[in-house]
Design a protein around this motif. Sequence first.
Motif, PDB file in Angstrom:
ATOM      1  N   TRP A   1       9.208 -38.947  27.481  1.00 19.25           N
ATOM      2  CA  TRP A   1      10.239 -37.959  27.159  1.00 19.25           C
ATOM      3  C   TRP A   1      10.696 -38.091  25.709  1.00 19.25           C
ATOM      4  CZ3 TRP A   1      11.193 -33.688  29.589  1.00 19.25           C
ATOM      5  CH2 TRP A   1      10.895 -33.587  30.939  1.00 19.25           C
ATOM      6  N   LEU A   2      10.805 -39.314  25.216  1.00 21.03           N
ATOM      7  CA  LEU A   2      11.175 -39.518  23.811  1.00 21.03           C
ATOM      8  C   LEU A   2      10.101 -38.942  22.887  1.00 21.03           C
ATOM      9  CD1 LEU A   2      12.615 -43.154  23.990  1.00 21.03           C
ATOM     10  CD2 LEU A   2      13.910 -41.045  23.571  1.00 21.03           C
ATOM     11  N   TYR A   3       8.845 -39.140  23.240  1.00 24.10           N
ATOM     12  CA  TYR A   3       7.757 -38.551  22.452  1.00 24.10           C
ATOM     13  C   TYR A   3       7.841 -37.026  22.491  1.00 24.10           C
ATOM     14  CZ  TYR A   3       4.909 -42.626  21.257  1.00 24.10           C
ATOM     15  OH  TYR A   3       4.431 -43.784  20.705  1.00 24.10           O
ATOM     16  N   ALA A   4       8.057 -36.475  23.672  1.00 23.74           N
ATOM     17  CA  ALA A   4       8.124 -35.016  23.817  1.00 23.74           C
ATOM     18  C   ALA A   4       9.280 -34.434  23.007  1.00 23.74           C
ATOM     19  CB  ALA A   4       8.264 -34.648  25.294  1.00 23.74           C
ATOM     20  N   ALA A   5      10.376 -35.151  22.933  1.00 24.72           N
ATOM     21  CA  ALA A   5      11.536 -34.660  22.184  1.00 24.72           C
ATOM     22  C   ALA A   5      11.250 -34.558  20.689  1.00 24.72           C
ATOM     23  CB  ALA A   5      12.734 -35.578  22.432  1.00 24.72           C
ATOM     24  N   GLN A   6      10.291 -35.315  20.201  1.00 29.87           N
ATOM     25  CA  GLN A   6       9.976 -35.288  18.769  1.00 29.87           C
ATOM     26  C   GLN A   6       9.336 -33.972  18.329  1.00 29.87           C
ATOM     27  OE1 GLN A   6      11.141 -37.813  16.916  1.00 29.87           O
ATOM     28  NE2 GLN A   6      11.857 -38.518  18.898  1.00 29.87           N
ATOM     29  N   VAL A   7       8.663 -33.287  19.246  1.00 29.25           N
ATOM     30  CA  VAL A   7       7.965 -32.056  18.877  1.00 29.25           C
ATOM     31  C   VAL A   7       8.953 -30.987  18.416  1.00 29.25           C
ATOM     32  CG1 VAL A   7       6.381 -30.261  19.657  1.00 29.25           C
ATOM     33  CG2 VAL A   7       6.004 -32.641  20.346  1.00 29.25           C
ATOM     34  N   PRO A   8       9.943 -30.602  19.233  1.00 31.13           N
ATOM     35  CA  PRO A   8      10.901 -29.607  18.734  1.00 31.13           C
ATOM     36  C   PRO A   8      11.824 -30.172  17.657  1.00 31.13           C
ATOM     37  CG  PRO A   8      11.522 -30.313  20.945  1.00 31.13           C
ATOM     38  CD  PRO A   8      10.181 -30.924  20.639  1.00 31.13           C
ATOM     39  N   ALA A   9      12.040 -31.478  17.655  1.00 31.50           N
ATOM     40  CA  ALA A   9      12.906 -32.073  16.636  1.00 31.50           C
ATOM     41  C   ALA A   9      12.332 -31.871  15.240  1.00 31.50           C
ATOM     42  CB  ALA A   9      13.118 -33.559  16.916  1.00 31.50           C
ATOM     43  N   GLY A  10      11.004 -31.835  15.120  1.00 35.69           N
ATOM     44  CA  GLY A  10      10.381 -31.585  13.822  1.00 35.69           C
ATOM     45  C   GLY A  10      10.787 -30.246  13.243  1.00 35.69           C
ATOM     46  N   LEU A  11      10.996 -29.267  14.115  1.00 35.49           N
ATOM     47  CA  LEU A  11      11.408 -27.943  13.654  1.00 35.49           C
ATOM     48  C   LEU A  11      12.825 -27.932  13.090  1.00 35.49           C
ATOM     49  CD1 LEU A  11       9.935 -25.782  16.555  1.00 35.49           C
ATOM     50  CD2 LEU A  11       9.014 -26.064  14.244  1.00 35.49           C
ATOM     51  N   LEU A  12      13.657 -28.881  13.517  1.00 35.32           N
ATOM     52  CA  LEU A  12      15.038 -28.933  13.025  1.00 35.32           C
ATOM     53  C   LEU A  12      15.116 -29.278  11.543  1.00 35.32           C
ATOM     54  CD1 LEU A  12      16.732 -30.766  16.015  1.00 35.32           C
ATOM     55  CD2 LEU A  12      16.739 -28.323  15.505  1.00 35.32           C
ATOM     56  N   PHE A  13      14.079 -29.904  11.015  1.00 37.33           N
ATOM     57  CA  PHE A  13      14.087 -30.274   9.607  1.00 37.33           C
ATOM     58  C   PHE A  13      13.876 -29.062   8.698  1.00 37.33           C
ATOM     59  CE2 PHE A  13      13.505 -34.316  11.567  1.00 37.33           C
ATOM     60  CZ  PHE A  13      14.138 -35.197  10.716  1.00 37.33           C
ATOM     61  N   ILE A  14      13.285 -28.001   9.227  1.00 40.97           N
ATOM     62  CA  ILE A  14      12.984 -26.834   8.393  1.00 40.97           C
ATOM     63  C   ILE A  14      14.242 -26.193   7.824  1.00 40.97           C
ATOM     64  CG2 ILE A  14      11.962 -24.518   8.382  1.00 40.97           C
ATOM     65  CD1 ILE A  14       9.835 -25.625  10.274  1.00 40.97           C
ATOM     66  N   PRO A  15      15.270 -25.859   8.643  1.00 32.85           N
ATOM     67  CA  PRO A  15      16.448 -25.231   8.047  1.00 32.85           C
ATOM     68  C   PRO A  15      17.157 -26.124   7.031  1.00 32.85           C
ATOM     69  CG  PRO A  15      16.656 -25.320  10.457  1.00 32.85           C
ATOM     70  CD  PRO A  15      15.343 -25.926  10.090  1.00 32.85           C
ATOM     71  N   VAL A  16      17.129 -27.433   7.269  1.00 34.80           N
ATOM     72  CA  VAL A  16      17.761 -28.355   6.321  1.00 34.80           C
ATOM     73  C   VAL A  16      17.016 -28.315   4.984  1.00 34.80           C
ATOM     74  CG1 VAL A  16      18.313 -30.774   5.861  1.00 34.80           C
ATOM     75  CG2 VAL A  16      18.622 -29.839   8.161  1.00 34.80           C
ATOM     76  N   ALA A  17      15.697 -28.436   5.045  1.00 34.81           N
ATOM     77  CA  ALA A  17      14.897 -28.402   3.819  1.00 34.81           C
ATOM     78  C   ALA A  17      15.018 -27.052   3.122  1.00 34.81           C
ATOM     79  CB  ALA A  17      13.430 -28.704   4.130  1.00 34.81           C
ATOM     80  N   MET A  18      15.072 -25.979   3.885  1.00 28.82           N
ATOM     81  CA  MET A  18      15.185 -24.655   3.279  1.00 28.82           C
ATOM     82  C   MET A  18      16.536 -24.490   2.586  1.00 28.82           C
ATOM     83  SD  MET A  18      13.190 -22.268   6.000  1.00 28.82           S
ATOM     84  CE  MET A  18      12.653 -20.951   4.926  1.00 28.82           C
ATOM     85  N   ALA A  19      17.590 -25.014   3.176  1.00 28.38           N
ATOM     86  CA  ALA A  19      18.911 -24.929   2.549  1.00 28.38           C
ATOM     87  C   ALA A  19      18.933 -25.711   1.238  1.00 28.38           C
ATOM     88  CB  ALA A  19      19.984 -25.446   3.506  1.00 28.38           C
ATOM     89  N   VAL A  20      18.366 -26.903   1.244  1.00 24.33           N
ATOM     90  CA  VAL A  20      18.309 -27.698   0.013  1.00 24.33           C
ATOM     91  C   VAL A  20      17.461 -26.986  -1.034  1.00 24.33           C
ATOM     92  CG1 VAL A  20      17.437 -29.864  -0.986  1.00 24.33           C
ATOM     93  CG2 VAL A  20      18.748 -29.905   1.146  1.00 24.33           C
ATOM     94  N   ALA A  21      16.320 -26.464  -0.609  1.00 24.17           N
ATOM     95  CA  ALA A  21      15.420 -25.768  -1.539  1.00 24.17           C
ATOM     96  C   ALA A  21      16.099 -24.545  -2.142  1.00 24.17           C
ATOM     97  CB  ALA A  21      14.133 -25.362  -0.817  1.00 24.17           C
ATOM     98  N   ARG A  22      16.774 -23.776  -1.307  1.00 21.32           N
ATOM     99  CA  ARG A  22      17.475 -22.583  -1.803  1.00 21.32           C
ATOM    100  C   ARG A  22      18.548 -22.956  -2.812  1.00 21.32           C
ATOM    101  NH1 ARG A  22      17.099 -20.294   2.971  1.00 21.32           N
ATOM    102  NH2 ARG A  22      18.939 -21.322   3.779  1.00 21.32           N
TER     103      ARG A  22
END
Length: 134
Positions: free
Chosen positions: A43-64
């Motif tokens: 379950w911890l491994y499975a949780a990492q898959v969608p968690a990777g997507l959470l980094f996108i808005p953070v990186a996009m905000a910093v980039a913007r």
Amino acid sequence: MAQPPRNGLVSGFILGVLIAFIFAVVIRFIPADWLLNPVTRAWLYAAQVPAGLLFIPVAMAVARARGERPRQVLLWACSGALAFDGLVLGFWPALYGHEGLALTLVATLLLWAFAWIVAAALLFASDGEGSAQG
């Protein structure tokens, strides 16, 4: 003439180190039994898959905010986090709050998470030259 977007090395790398530190502190609170039990570990491994997507808005905000390429910021953040975890696992493993096999399993979870963050960056984060390519 408009300046081309910067590559995000400094802001991305610093972002990655900060996020890695926060996650290291959070990992302390994962019970060792969850890591050692194959079912809860899955379950911890499975949780990492969608968690990777959470980094996108953070990186996009910093980039913007800094006029940088989102994909580059995200990939540099991953590099910063990998560097942080590599050094801390080698020199200050107690930060993660686990020992022995549980600490080894933390390291494997981190590697798995990084794979999904890179995949998310390549699949969904804009390269700054148009829309994201898949």
